[in-house]
Design a protein around this motif. Structure first.
Motif, short mmCIF file in Angstrom:
data_model
loop_
_atom_site.label_atom_id
_atom_site.label_comp_id
_atom_site.label_asym_id
_atom_site.label_seq_id
_atom_site.Cartn_x
_atom_site.Cartn_y
_atom_site.Cartn_z
N VAL A 61 0.84 -1.19 0.00
CA VAL A 61 0.00 0.00 0.00
C VAL A 61 0.88 1.24 0.00
CG1 VAL A 61 -1.70 1.31 1.32
CG2 VAL A 61 -1.86 -1.17 1.20
N GLY A 62 0.59 2.19 -0.87
CA GLY A 62 1.35 3.44 -0.91
C GLY A 62 0.52 4.56 -0.33
N LEU A 63 1.06 5.23 0.71
CA LEU A 63 0.42 6.44 1.23
C LEU A 63 1.02 7.60 0.48
CD1 LEU A 63 0.40 5.96 5.11
CD2 LEU A 63 -1.44 5.53 3.50
N SER B 244 2.53 0.09 -6.13
CA SER B 244 1.52 -0.20 -5.11
C SER B 244 0.39 -1.06 -5.66
CB SER B 244 0.91 1.08 -4.57
OG SER B 244 1.89 1.98 -4.21
N ASP B 245 -0.17 -1.89 -4.78
CA ASP B 245 -1.42 -2.56 -5.11
C ASP B 245 -2.57 -1.60 -4.88
OD1 ASP B 245 -0.19 -5.05 -5.66
OD2 ASP B 245 0.04 -5.37 -3.51
N ILE B 246 -2.42 -0.82 -3.82
CA ILE B 246 -3.46 0.15 -3.47
C ILE B 246 -2.75 1.47 -3.15
CG2 ILE B 246 -5.25 0.75 -1.77
CD1 ILE B 246 -5.49 -2.26 -1.22
N ILE B 247 -3.29 2.58 -3.61
CA ILE B 247 -2.74 3.86 -3.16
C ILE B 247 -3.80 4.61 -2.36
CG2 ILE B 247 -0.98 4.16 -4.95
CD1 ILE B 247 -2.87 6.11 -6.32
N VAL B 248 -3.27 5.37 -1.37
CA VAL B 248 -4.13 6.20 -0.54
C VAL B 248 -3.65 7.63 -0.74
CG1 VAL B 248 -4.85 6.73 1.81
CG2 VAL B 248 -4.39 4.36 1.16
N VAL B 249 -4.48 8.47 -1.33
CA VAL B 249 -4.07 9.86 -1.57
C VAL B 249 -4.57 10.71 -0.41
CG1 VAL B 249 -4.08 11.79 -3.17
CG2 VAL B 249 -4.27 9.46 -4.04
N MET B 250 -3.66 11.45 0.22
CA MET B 250 -4.01 12.25 1.38
C MET B 250 -3.72 13.72 1.13
SD MET B 250 -2.50 9.91 4.46
CE MET B 250 -3.32 10.80 5.75
N LYS B 251 -4.51 14.57 1.81
CA LYS B 251 -4.28 16.00 1.74
C LYS B 251 -4.64 16.61 3.08
CE LYS B 251 -6.12 20.15 -0.43
NZ LYS B 251 -7.35 20.65 -1.06
N LEU B 252 -3.71 17.33 3.68
CA LEU B 252 -3.95 18.02 4.96
C LEU B 252 -4.62 17.12 5.99
CD1 LEU B 252 -5.16 21.45 3.57
CD2 LEU B 252 -2.92 20.94 4.56
N GLY B 253 -4.13 15.88 6.09
CA GLY B 253 -4.61 14.98 7.13
C GLY B 253 -5.89 14.24 6.78
N VAL B 254 -6.45 14.54 5.62
CA VAL B 254 -7.71 13.90 5.26
C VAL B 254 -7.48 13.00 4.05
CG1 VAL B 254 -10.10 14.26 4.57
CG2 VAL B 254 -8.97 15.90 6.08
N VAL B 255 -7.98 11.76 4.14
CA VAL B 255 -7.86 10.84 3.02
C VAL B 255 -8.78 11.32 1.91
CG1 VAL B 255 -8.20 8.49 2.26
CG2 VAL B 255 -7.32 8.93 4.54
N GLN B 256 -8.23 11.44 0.71
CA GLN B 256 -9.02 11.91 -0.42
C GLN B 256 -9.62 10.74 -1.18
OE1 GLN B 256 -9.18 15.46 -1.06
NE2 GLN B 256 -8.30 15.39 0.98
N GLN B 257 -8.76 9.76 -1.48
CA GLN B 257 -9.24 8.66 -2.31
C GLN B 257 -8.37 7.43 -2.08
OE1 GLN B 257 -9.67 9.77 -6.40
NE2 GLN B 257 -10.83 7.93 -6.93
N VAL B 258 -9.00 6.29 -2.11
CA VAL B 258 -8.29 5.02 -1.94
C VAL B 258 -8.66 4.13 -3.10
CG1 VAL B 258 -8.02 2.98 -0.47
CG2 VAL B 258 -8.44 5.21 0.58
N GLY B 259 -7.67 3.43 -3.66
CA GLY B 259 -8.01 2.51 -4.74
C GLY B 259 -6.77 2.01 -5.45
N ALA B 260 -7.00 1.14 -6.45
CA ALA B 260 -5.89 0.69 -7.27
C ALA B 260 -5.37 1.88 -8.06
CB ALA B 260 -6.37 -0.42 -8.21
N PRO B 261 -4.06 1.96 -8.28
CA PRO B 261 -3.48 3.16 -8.91
C PRO B 261 -4.19 3.57 -10.20
CG PRO B 261 -1.74 1.70 -8.18
CD PRO B 261 -3.02 0.99 -7.90
N GLN B 262 -4.46 2.59 -11.08
CA GLN B 262 -5.08 2.94 -12.36
C GLN B 262 -6.49 3.49 -12.16
OE1 GLN B 262 -3.17 2.56 -15.25
NE2 GLN B 262 -4.73 3.98 -16.00
N ASP B 263 -7.24 2.90 -11.22
CA ASP B 263 -8.60 3.36 -10.96
C ASP B 263 -8.61 4.79 -10.46
OD1 ASP B 263 -9.30 0.87 -11.66
OD2 ASP B 263 -9.72 0.15 -9.61
N VAL B 264 -7.69 5.09 -9.56
CA VAL B 264 -7.65 6.45 -9.01
C VAL B 264 -7.26 7.43 -10.11
CG1 VAL B 264 -6.56 7.95 -7.30
CG2 VAL B 264 -7.08 5.58 -6.72
N TYR B 265 -6.33 7.02 -10.97
CA TYR B 265 -5.89 7.89 -12.05
C TYR B 265 -7.04 8.14 -13.04
CZ TYR B 265 -3.06 9.51 -16.00
OH TYR B 265 -2.53 10.24 -17.02
N ASP B 266 -7.76 7.09 -13.36
CA ASP B 266 -8.81 7.21 -14.37
C ASP B 266 -10.08 7.83 -13.82
OD1 ASP B 266 -7.28 6.11 -16.31
OD2 ASP B 266 -7.99 4.06 -16.01
#
Lengths: 367, 376
Positions: free
Chosen positions: A39-41, A212-234
């Motif tokens: 998992v990539g934070l 990563s199998d899963i990435i977690v995108v964070m901003k200012l302490g709040v999780v924005q989006q979680v998912g497989a890298p390609q899904d989050v990108y698309d």
């Protein structure tokens, strides 16, 4: 082992109690990390990703929420008793010990039933060293190693006690570009071979997306989006995620929707069915442009960069929020470099609309 | 016209400065500006450090022939033989080499020559063994004790957050307090005030240390009073010197601890390292350069011990009534000081050089050991 984060929150008190404001480093983070995944934070600096990692390791105590390893609540457990392996950003190899002593150190700390004999310890140390391919360097001191080698030693030291969870804090940030590419593949390989649930922190989206199998995108302490890298990108959930992922970054324009048509800079460029009339931000991925003589989207051509496999067209548009509009197109398209304008058709699934105020995604049907 | 003369004047000045530069380059002094800045320091060092050192060496090797000095006969234990009938000392003859003496030098009637008699008279001095014993014992007992204590205190101070500044200040107090004053306080604690000349047993229990011993159910010890033992005296000196040496060592070690990267401790925590192992395997090795530094400077300071003894025992450098001759707690520096006071500058210089060689040798050993054990 799966890891469950439940409403995890970290608040740092203000330095000056009277005037300062407290900092919410991690805000209500709820997430389940499946067993054996990498998992990539991901997020810009100060987004709370390292704090999350250190809370999982136990080095920092959460202000609220719970952490489970499997079914066990480890929130109150000290780092000694969590059985995690942690690779620090600067590796934190003990400078006075050889590579071998560094790797043996965690094993020598084991007490009671887990205690190994000397021979077993050395065998385990060599196994870990072989896994990261540093078994030839065992007698050296950390100062006699390159950055990449030190990084491997740090991973070997974290792996040697066979942790349930492996945590990596910006593991590649101290390496040069070439070594970074090589090492990130290495991390992926080691993770696959050992099957240890691994969490790593990075601010480099390319790095996170690539392994990563899963990435977690964070901003200012709040999780924005979680998912497989390609899904989050698309399918980014908001403008921040869309802007953060992808190189070259997404092109953002000011636009509006008028009777089912997307209008940028006064021109109707695309059908966007099912959206009421409103002002929007428009994000278009660089690969979303198709040069076409009758294309609906016109830009002023400034430069064409040939990169062999494909071509990067740099142009300007008055509605663009970036100084340049960058599009990546196939080298098969011949671009007239002397022209002053260029027209594009747009790939609808590469175009994202966002609310002007909340910057949340506004979805439309793609035909 | 005026403009021209101004221009000409400037021109001359430029020429002078140019010539000066060339001259400086010729005598390899083209860095004369750098030398100019260094000059005040060099002058002061020359007057107060280099000259005295050279002078000391030269005095140590200067002797004169005293034709009237009686040469006595000694028995096996080094005492001067006396005639059984007359009670006078047995004189074998007259004429002997004597050490440098500044009074004779000023009078200007003596012919000085090169010789080793200053050194011989130091080594032949019948209290020399006692002096060396005191110096070495104080040194090898206080340095390890104070270093270990300082390490312990520094680690503890580094581990706590509240009150750290206050405690740091308290631990640093001895460093800024006059050592004679501290010595007097220690003397009071170990009881020298209010000695009852007629009832020594009563006076022994006056000090706070003996009171504490009494509370613990132990017999009072005669630490420093008349009739006290040598080892009781040494014990007091060791406690005093070690305590006095603590602040500097704590300061250095605490500074070292605070510069250690905290991540090493985080890494150790993650690896479930027990506290004692963190201390021996991580803290001490990472602090080893500082430890080597405080040990080496501690030994150098220890060999120069003098004021602490004066502070507790006064200029007698021993408990009252401990006998004539060499004071019981005399040290090398005390001996040098006394020799200077009795117009034996040659002997004092020779003793100073012996002390220097001793410190030099011990420091070399220290460096050799620390090179093997120190991680830089």
């Amino acid at each position: 082992m799966k890891i469950v984060l439940q409403n995890l929150t970290k608040i740092f008190p203000p330095r000056d109690k009277k005037r300062g404001k407290e900092t919410i480093a991690v805000n209500n983070f709820t997430f389940t990390i499946p067993d054996g995944k990498l998992v990539g934070l991901l997020g810009p600096s100060g987004c709370g990703k390292s704090t999350t990692l250190y809370m999982i390791s136990g080095l920092q105590a959460p202000s609220g929420g719970k952490i489970f390893f499997g079914e066990d609540d480890v929130t109150e457990l000290s780092p000694e008793n969590r059985g995690v392996g942690l690779v620090f950003q600067n590796y934190a190899l003990y400078p006075h010990m050889t590579v071998k002593q560094n790797i043996l150190f965690p094993l020598q700390n084991l007490r009671g039933e887990d205690r190994l004999t000397k021979e077993q310890m050395i065998e385990r140390a060599y196994d870990a060293a072989k896994l990261v391919q540093i078994d030839e360097l065992m007698e050296r001191k950390p100062s006699e190693l390159s950055g990449g080698q030190q990084q491997r030693v740090a991973i070997a030291r974290a792996l040697v006690k066979m942790p349930k969870v492996l945590l990596l804090d910006e593991p590649l940030s101290n390496l040069d570009a070439r070594l970074r590419l090589q090492t990130r593949e290495e991390i992926k390989r080691i993770q696959k071979e050992t099957g240890i649930t691994t969490i790593f922190v990075t601010h480099d989206q390319e790095e996170a997306m690539s392994i990563s199998d899963i990435i977690v995108v964070m901003k200012l302490g709040v999780v924005q989006q979680v998912g497989a890298p390609q899904d989050v990108y698309d399918d980014p959930i908001n403008l921040f995620v869309a802007k953060f992922l992808g190189t070259p970054p997404i092109n953002v324009f000011k636009g509006s929707v008028k009777s089912g048509k997307l209008v940028i800079n006064g021109a109707e460029v695309m059908d966007v069915p099912g959206i009421d009339d409103r002002e929007v931000f428009v994000g278009i991925r660089p690969e979303g442009f198709i040069p076409a003589a009758d294309g609906s989207f016109e830009c002023n051509l400034s430069n064409v960069e040939v990169m062999g496999r494909d071509v990067s067209v740099v142009s300007t548009n008055e509605a663009s929020l970036n100084p340049f509009v960058r599009s990546i197109i196939d080298a098969d398209y011949k671009i007239d470099k002397s022209a002053t304008t260029i027209r594009f058709a747009l790939k609808p699934h590469k175009v994202f609309l966002f609310d002007e105020k909340t910057e949340e995604r506004i979805k439309f049907e793609v035909n | 016209m005026t403009n021209q003369s101004v221009a000409k004047k400037k021109h001359i000045w430029d020429k002078v400065s140019e010539k000066f530069d060339i001259f400086c380059r010729k005598i390899k002094l083209d860095k004369w500006k750098a030398w100019l800045y260094l000059l005040p320091t060099i002058v002061l060092l020359a007057i107060f450090t280099f000259c005295p050192i050279i002078n000391t060496v030269s005095m140590a090797f200067t002797v004169y022939w005293d034709p009237e000095a009686p040469v006595y006969e000694y028995d096996e234990s080094g005492n001067i033989l006396t005639d059984d009938e007359t009670g006078k000392k047995v004189v074998l003859g007259y004429g002997e080499y004597k050490g440098y003496n500044i009074a004779l030098d000023i009078a200007g009637e003596t012919d000085f020559e090169f010789g080793f008699n200053n050194f011989i008279s130091v080594l032949k001095y019948n209290g020399f063994i006692q002096i060396m014993k005191n110096t070495v014992i104080l040194c090898i007992m206080t340095v390890p004790i104070s270093t270990l204590l300082a390490l312990l205190i520094a680690v503890c101070l580094n581990a706590i957050k509240p009150l750290r500044r206050l405690l740091q200040t308290i631990f640093f107090m001895p460093y800024v307090t006059n050592s004679i004053a501290i010595g007097m306080v220690f003397a009071a604690m170990f009881n020298i005030v209010g000695v009852n000349e007629h009832n020594l047993d009563a006076s022994r229990s006056l000090g706070i240390i003996n009171s504490v011993l009494g509370v613990l159910g132990m017999d009072p010890v005669n630490w420093i009073n008349q009739g006290s033992s040598y080892w009781a005296n040494i014990a007091v000196m060791v406690i005093y010197i070690a305590w006095n040496a603590l602040p500097f060592k704590i300061l250095i070690l605490l500074g070292g601890l605070q510069s250690v990267n905290k991540q090493y401790y985080d890494a150790a925590k993650i690896d479930s390292t027990p506290p004692w192992r963190v201390f021996t395997r991580i803290t001490v090795p990472l602090l080893s350069p500082m430890i080597a530094y405080v040990v080496i400077t501690g030994f150098i300071g220890g060999f120069k011990e003098y004021t602490s003894i004066i502070g507790i025992f006064g200029e007698g450098m021993q408990p009252p009534g401990a006998g004539a001759g060499t004071p019981r707690l005399q040290t090398m520096v005390g001996y040098i000081y006394d020799a200077l006071g009795t117009n034996s500058q040659g002997t004092a210089s020779a003793a100073a050089i012996i002390l220097f060689l001793l410190i030099f040798a011990v420091t070399l050993i220290n460096l050799y050991v620390s090179k093997k054990k120190t991680h830089y």
